[in-house]
Design an enzyme around this catalytic site. Structure first.
Site, short mmCIF file in Angstrom:
data_model
loop_
_atom_site.label_atom_id
_atom_site.label_comp_id
_atom_site.label_asym_id
_atom_site.label_seq_id
_atom_site.Cartn_x
_atom_site.Cartn_y
_atom_site.Cartn_z
N HIS A 110 0.81 -1.22 0.00
CA HIS A 110 0.00 0.00 0.00
C HIS A 110 0.85 1.28 0.00
O HIS A 110 0.35 2.34 -0.32
CB HIS A 110 -1.02 0.00 1.15
CG HIS A 110 -0.45 0.20 2.51
ND1 HIS A 110 -0.15 -0.85 3.36
CD2 HIS A 110 -0.15 1.33 3.19
CE1 HIS A 110 0.32 -0.36 4.49
NE2 HIS A 110 0.33 0.96 4.41
N ASP A 159 0.29 -7.74 1.53
CA ASP A 159 0.62 -6.32 1.58
C ASP A 159 2.14 -6.10 1.61
O ASP A 159 2.66 -5.32 2.39
CB ASP A 159 -0.05 -5.63 2.77
CG ASP A 159 -0.01 -4.11 2.65
OD1 ASP A 159 0.09 -3.60 1.52
OD2 ASP A 159 -0.06 -3.44 3.69
N SER A 188 4.52 2.52 7.85
CA SER A 188 4.22 1.31 7.08
C SER A 188 5.43 0.87 6.28
O SER A 188 6.09 1.68 5.63
CB SER A 188 3.06 1.57 6.12
OG SER A 188 1.86 1.72 6.80
#
Length: 167
Positions: A33, A64, A147
């Site tokens: 992402h 992911d 992230s």
């Protein structure tokens, strides 16, 4: 550990995340992402503030995870990978990230609060974007922009990748 910065067509900084080098040839792991927008240009920013274009090689929509590649003659420091199966609740960990996509190389410490968590991640509008399972939960401070950063055990080994924040 590198910060991942995304630039739009106009050269404006759009968003950011974190990644870590896993191979001397310039392979970097981050979250899918963080680099999924094909209209953006991605750059890896090192702790000495040097920047290198990062090409997206692979996107895994199920876990992911994304694989990036940089071209460089620099001697890259490769992350030491550990085994998350060896973790126990209460074990100390360190999270490294690009907090709020503005504060590079932010470090926080915490403990493993739970293993095997299921989480539904939401976007800014409150819509469910993804469902994850088998996650580690930590109380180490992790922010937007973290992230793709590594979660590290006390041996200095990467045992997980930061992926979601509870709001």
């Amino acid at each position: 550990v590198v910060s991942i910065v995304a630039y739009g067509l106009n050269g404006k900084r759009e968003t950011g995340g974190t990644g870590f080098v896993v191979d001397e040839s310039g392979i970097i792991l981050t979250n899918r992402h963080v680099v999924q927008d094909k209209n953006l240009r991605y750059v890896a920013v090192f702790s000495d503030t040097s920047e290198l274009d990062a090409k997206v090689l692979s996107l895994d929509p199920f876990d992911d995870v994304a694989v990036l590649k940089i071209e460089t003659n620099m001697d890259l420091v490769v992350a030491n990978l550990g085994n998350s199966d060896d973790l126990n609740v209460g074990q100390q960990v360190i999270a490294i990230g690009n907090a709020l996509a503005q504060y590079e190389n932010t470090v926080s410490a915490g403990i493993i609060s739970a293993v095997g968590r299921e989480v539904s991640a939401f976007n800014d509008f409150g819509y469910t974007v993804e469902n994850f399972s088998g996650l580690l939960q930590t109380d180490a401070s992790i922010n937007l922009g973290s992230s793709g950063g590594p979660l590290i055990n006390m041996k200095g080994q990467v045992i997980a990748m930061n992926v979601a924040v509870a709001a």
